[in-house]
Write a protein that holds these residues in place. Structure first.
Motif, PDB file in Angstrom:
ATOM      1  N   ARG A  16       0.862  -1.184   0.000  1.00 51.58           N
ATOM      2  CA  ARG A  16       0.000   0.000   0.000  1.00 51.58           C
ATOM      3  C   ARG A  16       0.896   1.231   0.000  1.00 51.58           C
ATOM      4  O   ARG A  16       1.802   1.340   0.824  1.00 51.58           O
ATOM      5  N   TYR A  17       0.596   2.131  -0.917  1.00 55.80           N
ATOM      6  CA  TYR A  17       1.377   3.355  -1.043  1.00 55.80           C
ATOM      7  C   TYR A  17       0.533   4.558  -0.648  1.00 55.80           C
ATOM      8  O   TYR A  17      -0.693   4.554  -0.798  1.00 55.80           O
ATOM      9  N   SER A  18       1.207   5.592  -0.182  1.00 55.48           N
ATOM     10  CA  SER A  18       0.605   6.908   0.016  1.00 55.48           C
ATOM     11  C   SER A  18       1.694   7.933  -0.257  1.00 55.48           C
ATOM     12  O   SER A  18       2.883   7.607  -0.273  1.00 55.48           O
ATOM     13  N   THR A  20       2.950  12.059   0.574  1.00 58.79           N
ATOM     14  CA  THR A  20       2.814  13.327   1.289  1.00 58.79           C
ATOM     15  C   THR A  20       3.663  14.359   0.556  1.00 58.79           C
ATOM     16  O   THR A  20       4.831  14.112   0.261  1.00 58.79           O
ATOM     17  N   THR A  55      -6.236  16.502   1.643  1.00 56.22           N
ATOM     18  CA  THR A  55      -6.052  15.085   1.360  1.00 56.22           C
ATOM     19  C   THR A  55      -6.879  14.732   0.136  1.00 56.22           C
ATOM     20  O   THR A  55      -8.085  14.995   0.099  1.00 56.22           O
ATOM     21  N   LYS A  57      -7.069  12.030  -3.675  1.00 62.40           N
ATOM     22  CA  LYS A  57      -6.767  10.719  -4.249  1.00 62.40           C
ATOM     23  C   LYS A  57      -6.319  10.905  -5.686  1.00 62.40           C
ATOM     24  O   LYS A  57      -6.771  11.830  -6.378  1.00 62.40           O
ATOM     25  N   VAL A 117       2.372   3.378  -7.903  1.00 59.64           N
ATOM     26  CA  VAL A 117       1.122   3.694  -7.207  1.00 59.64           C
ATOM     27  C   VAL A 117      -0.094   3.499  -8.103  1.00 59.64           C
ATOM     28  O   VAL A 117      -0.084   3.863  -9.274  1.00 59.64           O
ATOM     29  N   THR A 121      -4.638   6.004  -4.822  1.00 54.71           N
ATOM     30  CA  THR A 121      -3.613   6.299  -3.835  1.00 54.71           C
ATOM     31  C   THR A 121      -3.898   7.646  -3.180  1.00 54.71           C
ATOM     32  O   THR A 121      -4.227   8.622  -3.844  1.00 54.71           O
ATOM     33  N   ILE A 122      -3.767   7.696  -1.850  1.00 57.63           N
ATOM     34  CA  ILE A 122      -3.984   8.922  -1.080  1.00 57.63           C
ATOM     35  C   ILE A 122      -2.786   9.844  -1.212  1.00 57.63           C
ATOM     36  O   ILE A 122      -1.633   9.412  -1.052  1.00 57.63           O
ATOM     37  N   VAL A 123      -3.056  11.132  -1.474  1.00 54.41           N
ATOM     38  CA  VAL A 123      -2.032  12.165  -1.557  1.00 54.41           C
ATOM     39  C   VAL A 123      -2.400  13.257  -0.565  1.00 54.41           C
ATOM     40  O   VAL A 123      -3.469  13.876  -0.685  1.00 54.41           O
ATOM     41  N   THR A 124      -1.543  13.489   0.415  1.00 53.84           N
ATOM     42  CA  THR A 124      -1.768  14.534   1.413  1.00 53.84           C
ATOM     43  C   THR A 124      -0.810  15.678   1.117  1.00 53.84           C
ATOM     44  O   THR A 124       0.408  15.468   1.019  1.00 53.84           O
TER      45      THR A 124
END
Length: 126
Positions: A16-18, A20, A55, A57, A117, A121-124
């Motif tokens: 799992r990738y995220s 920041t 936040t 996606k 990714v 994928t979540i990008v904060t």
């Protein structure tokens, strides 16, 4: 020896990738299973067109999108416009606040991230 079902599942689970994005440091960090995997230098939005904070996606991806977007595009579901993480045809812009709000990185970096990714994928962005 037999592998129990939970162990088998863990063995074949995709990482799992995220991501920041730190706009103050002009750095983007890729996390794999919650641990820092790699950090990349970036360019961010100029003061008149700042990179949106929040936040988001990744909602779409494109290979060789053309124009100033370099080798890859990863679109975000950010409000009020089309924002994304992309490569650049102007590598001297990395480390500066010069974009229209997007996050730019070197083409070799964006290709690496793009290949790792998935959409969703979540990008904060802070």
């Amino acid at each position: 020896m037999f592998i129990s079902y939970p162990d088998y599942e863990e063995l074949y689970r995709a990482p799992r990738y995220s991501i920041t994005v730190n706009t103050a440091e002009k750095r983007m960090t890729l996390y794999r299973d919650g641990k820092v995997f790699k950090t990349y230098p970036i360019a961010i939005g100029k003061p008149s067109t700042p990179t949106p904070k929040g936040t988001f996606k990744i909602i779409n991806k494109a290979v060789n999108p053309g124009g100033p977007f370099g080798a890859r595009w990863m679109g975000l579901n950010a409000p009020n416009g089309d924002y994304g993480i992309h490569g650049t045809n102007n590598p001297s812009s990395i480390g500066k606040a010069v974009s229209n709000g997007c996050i730019r990185t070197y083409n070799n970096n964006v290709i690496e991230i793009f290949n790792l990714v998935p959409i969703g994928t979540i990008v904060t962005i802070v």
